[in-house]
Write an enzyme that holds these catalytic residues in place. Sequence first.
Site, PDB file in Angstrom:
ATOM      1  NE  ARG A 170      -3.632  -2.421   0.033  1.00 30.85           N
ATOM      2  CZ  ARG A 170      -3.278  -3.553  -0.585  1.00 30.85           C
ATOM      3  NH1 ARG A 170      -2.165  -3.614  -1.295  1.00 30.85           N
ATOM      4  NH2 ARG A 170      -4.036  -4.621  -0.506  1.00 30.85           N
ATOM      5  CB  SER A 248      -9.620  -1.741   3.808  1.00 28.26           C
ATOM      6  OG  SER A 248     -10.174  -2.937   3.304  1.00 28.26           O
ATOM      7  CD  GLU A 343      -5.901   1.022   2.028  1.00 32.71           C
ATOM      8  OE1 GLU A 343      -6.071   0.866   0.814  1.00 32.71           O
ATOM      9  OE2 GLU A 343      -5.992   0.088   2.856  1.00 32.71           O
TER      10      GLU A 343
END
Length: 351
Positions: A170, A248, A343
């Site tokens: 990520r 998420s 995130e």
Amino acid sequence: MADAATAPLLAERTTLRLGGPAARWVVARDDEELVGAVRAADEAGEPLLVLGGGSNLVVADEGFAGTVVEVATRGVTSDVDGDDPTCGGAMVTVAAGESWDGFVATAVERGWVGVEALSGIPGSVGATPVQNVGAYGQDVSQTVASVRTWDRVERAWRTFAHADCGFGYRHSRFKAEPGRYVVVSVTFQLRLGTLGAPVAYAELARSLGVEPGARAPLADVRAAVLALRRGKGMVLDEPDHDTWSAGSFFTNPVLDPADVPAGAPAWPQPDGSVKTSAAWLIEHAGLGKGWGAEVTGGRATLSTKHTLALTNRGGATTADLLALAREVRDRVEQRFGVRLVNEPVLLGCEL
């Protein structure tokens, strides 16, 4: 260009349906308009938000006191015919403003292999290399060949080959220097065929009825991923408030092996660290699906389908969502000593 009186609220352009107004709003429909709008804002010293699909963004209730440049560029081009049996692969260049899931659908139809497990992810193509978007055993770094950008610091076009993108879990060089690079297009190197890449995710393999590492038809992989995502509220659906989220909300923690809580999932990483499940930590901290009404009065809660998604139940504010996120983060840290990291990008607000 629209000013604050006529510009849409950012809540109208984010999947969380949260966020106040912007001072100015520009829609860029080609690369020249995109870079021109960015340069104009920079030369004027104005704050700038380059907006794609709004699927990974949390905007303050007060809005954004600057210019929003909405990326509405389009185009998908390939160096080969996807049906040509003599070719082993295709280089496919996609404009930053294209819908990511629309591109995946095209790839499956054309026999371009390597992104099918990333079906159903909301947002635009330009955002995917920034976050190194991934799901169900695939991430975009496996297929990105190069990323064309506008460098706001050097005020120059720069194209980064895969090796120069700094991809990690990520993460990318574009995320490491937030705001510096405006992604204009992404070129993918994709194999050609009718079967998807080897299935690397156990849940997806079970859904397809194959063993991990086996392959299945591209269309079957896409259909299975979409079904799994819908079951978790991870495919946008206007009437379903479980999909009013940023996906998420927390990344899966990467820890020293000694710090992984007993019983938690553990996926060894090449550097010797271990990735564990943020959803498992949340659930085992006593926060189940749908939890959070006592924090926000029911305006924002964990999804009723998946504990890793924080959702707007229809009347939430960004302040509500952040209060929920802080409570989740703090309870996990108190229970396990692991601090979860958000995130989504936070604009004008913080945890």
